[in-house]
Write an enzyme that holds these catalytic residues in place. Structure first.
Site, mmCIF file in Angstrom:
data_model
loop_
_atom_site.group_PDB
_atom_site.id
_atom_site.type_symbol
_atom_site.label_atom_id
_atom_site.label_comp_id
_atom_site.label_asym_id
_atom_site.label_seq_id
_atom_site.Cartn_x
_atom_site.Cartn_y
_atom_site.Cartn_z
ATOM 1 N N GLY A 71 0.754 -1.324 -0.062
ATOM 2 C CA GLY A 71 -0.001 -0.049 0.033
ATOM 3 C C GLY A 71 0.757 1.427 -0.153
ATOM 4 N N HIS A 201 -1.507 -7.669 2.711
ATOM 5 C CA HIS A 201 -1.406 -8.186 4.069
ATOM 6 C C HIS A 201 -2.586 -7.812 4.861
ATOM 7 C CE1 HIS A 201 0.248 -4.726 6.304
ATOM 8 N NE2 HIS A 201 0.748 -4.483 5.101
ATOM 9 N N THR A 237 12.477 -6.763 -10.106
ATOM 10 C CA THR A 237 12.244 -8.470 -10.428
ATOM 11 C C THR A 237 10.941 -8.483 -9.527
ATOM 12 O OG1 THR A 237 14.358 -8.854 -10.737
ATOM 13 C CG2 THR A 237 12.968 -10.658 -10.178
ATOM 14 N N CYS A 329 2.146 2.555 14.927
ATOM 15 C CA CYS A 329 3.388 3.456 14.828
ATOM 16 C C CYS A 329 4.801 2.649 14.690
ATOM 17 C CB CYS A 329 3.416 4.418 16.177
ATOM 18 S SG CYS A 329 2.025 5.477 16.578
HETATM 19 C C1 LIG Z 1 -1.971 -0.575 5.917
HETATM 20 C C2 LIG Z 1 -2.192 0.705 5.101
HETATM 21 C C3 LIG Z 1 -1.316 1.260 4.150
HETATM 22 C C4 LIG Z 1 -0.007 0.822 3.908
HETATM 23 O O1 LIG Z 1 0.144 -0.331 3.288
HETATM 24 P P1 LIG Z 1 1.439 -1.490 3.300
HETATM 25 O O2 LIG Z 1 0.918 -2.453 2.423
HETATM 26 O O3 LIG Z 1 1.678 -1.714 4.976
HETATM 27 O O4 LIG Z 1 2.364 -0.598 2.936
HETATM 28 C C5 LIG Z 1 -1.867 2.226 3.344
HETATM 29 N N1 LIG Z 1 -2.964 2.882 3.559
HETATM 30 C C6 LIG Z 1 -4.038 2.386 4.487
HETATM 31 C C7 LIG Z 1 -5.301 2.819 4.849
HETATM 32 C C8 LIG Z 1 -3.421 1.121 5.191
HETATM 33 O O5 LIG Z 1 -4.302 0.672 6.034
#
Ligand SMILES: *Cc1c(COP(=O)(O)O)cnc(C)c1O
Length: 383
Positions: A71, A201, A237, A329
């Site tokens: 994300g 995840h 990759t 955090c």
């Molecule tokens: C967890 C989260 C992210 C970040 O995703 P990651 O795969 O952990 O980098 C971004 N936005 C929201 C709203 C999230 O809950």
């Protein structure tokens, strides 16, 4: 003591079926998807199949999916990639004060590079006002970025209305859909949204993999430069095993959406009911933070007024219950949440907020136990 996990908004365990789908690609099938030989072709086939499956389940075209490391990278790619592709005349971004840090911090970096950002406020339930978005649009506005569902308080934003305004003004619209995936039905080509970020995840897939949906008419510049992977939009990759797992997680999340959401809603409402039994009516000793209706089904943010967040979390942890202060955090230390701050809640509410986020592994018994423990902790610490 059996421990109870109520932090699914931070991360979720890998689903056994997802692991099964991934295993062949963690062992025998190890080729580089860019290699031309048979090893490479096998990896490439798995990659193509995964991309097609995700596109089908999310209602878009395969070419509109860019695989990323999650994300955070998807949000960075959306913001930097679009702003760079649009050129310097379009230098204005509109976002909200309650975005995830993986949107807010890239925006701050873009400001250092000379871009201009409007950070819209929210009401006390955490919702952005559609009129505020409309009023913030300028001739040089390139991009609006507003999240679908908030990870701390669960509030769902008026994405369709914001998208329509964006379309009307020919401004691109990016949505952080990380918490929405698997919780809200998504059909990307039917939404007035140009880009959407996802992470595996949070939906029982592996960590370190995700995707950015980029509608085919949207110009985007690479953010991570290297090889020609992902149609030159993301070098590196490909994480084939991770992507295969992500595709399986998306398939399960979409196919089981209704059943999963019904269970999550029941667990969330069960928690509210039990807390009412244990603590009394909402408003006296405790409150719910967020929107009463426009809410994700798995997030319940409450404040036990008079009991600070850290004390409650520590005491819950001693009882084997894992909850959170809102965002996970990285420092492990508690800071006042920027989301609750933006909602302008009374200080004693902000200082006592705790997030419970449920998942498919939770039971109503666990909800009972947690509500009882919360009541006990409250009595003990208030004496
Ligand atoms: C967890 C989260 C992210 C970040 O995703 P990651 O795969 O952990 O980098 C971004 N936005 C929201 C709203 C999230 O809950």
């Amino acid at each position: 003591m059996k421990s109870i996990y109520f932090d699914y908004a931070a991360t979720s365990p890998l689903h056994p079926d997802v692991l099964d789908a991934m295993l062949p690609y963690l062992t025998g099938i190890f080729g580089n998807a860019s290699s031309l030989h048979a090893y490479g072709r096998e990896a490439r086939n798995a990659l193509n199949r995964s991309r097609d499956a995700i596109a089908k389940h999310l209602g878009c075209q395969s070419s509109e999916i860019i695989f990323t490391s999650g994300g955070t990278e998807s949000n960075n790619l959306a913001l930097f990639g679009v702003m760079q592709a649009l050129g310097r005349e379009k230098k204005h971004i509109i976002t909200s004060q309650i975005e995830h840090h993986s949107v807010l911090h890239p925006c701050q970096e873009l400001e250092k590079l000379g871009y201009e950002v409007t950070y819209l406020g929210v009401d006390s339930t955490g919702r952005v006002a559609v009129e505020d978005v409309a009023n913030a649009i300028r001739p040089d506005t390139a991009l609006i970025s507003v999240m679908y569902g908030n990870n701390e308080v669960g509030t769902i934003q008026p994405i369709e209305q914001i998208g329509e305004i964006a379309r009307k003004h020919q401004v691109l619209f990016h949505v952080d859909g990380v918490q929405a995936l698997g919780k809200i039905p998504l059909h990307l080509s039917m939404l007035p949204v140009d880009l959407m970020s996802f992470s595996a995840h949070k939906i029982y897939g592996p960590k370190g993999v995700g995707a950015l949906y980029v509608s085919k008419h949207v110009p985007i510049h690479a953010y991570q430069h290297g090889g020609k992977q992902e149609r030159k939009r993301r070098g590196g990759t490909e994480n084939v095993a991770g992507i295969v797992g992500f595709a399986k997680a998306v398939q399960d999340a979409v196919e089981e959406l209704d059943a999963r959401v019904a269970d999550l809603k029941q667990l969330r409402q069960g928690m509210i009911n039990k807390l009412k039994n244990e603590l009394g009516p909402i408003g006296e000793h405790w409150v719910i933070n967020g929107h009463p209706d426009h809410t994700l089904p798995h997030i319940l943010n409450i404040s036990l007024v008079g009991l600070d967040t850290e004390t409650l979390l520590m005491n819950l942890d001693l009882e084997g219950i894992a909850a959170a202060s809102g965002s996970a955090c990285t420092s492990g230390s508690l800071e006042i949440s920027h989301v609750l701050k933006a909602m302008h809640l009374p200080e004693n509410v902000t200082l006592s907020a705790v997030r419970f986020s449920v998942g498919i592994g939770n039971s109503m018994e666990e909800i009972d136990t947690a509500a009882q423990k919360i009541a006990t902790i409250l009595k003990r610490t208030r004496m």
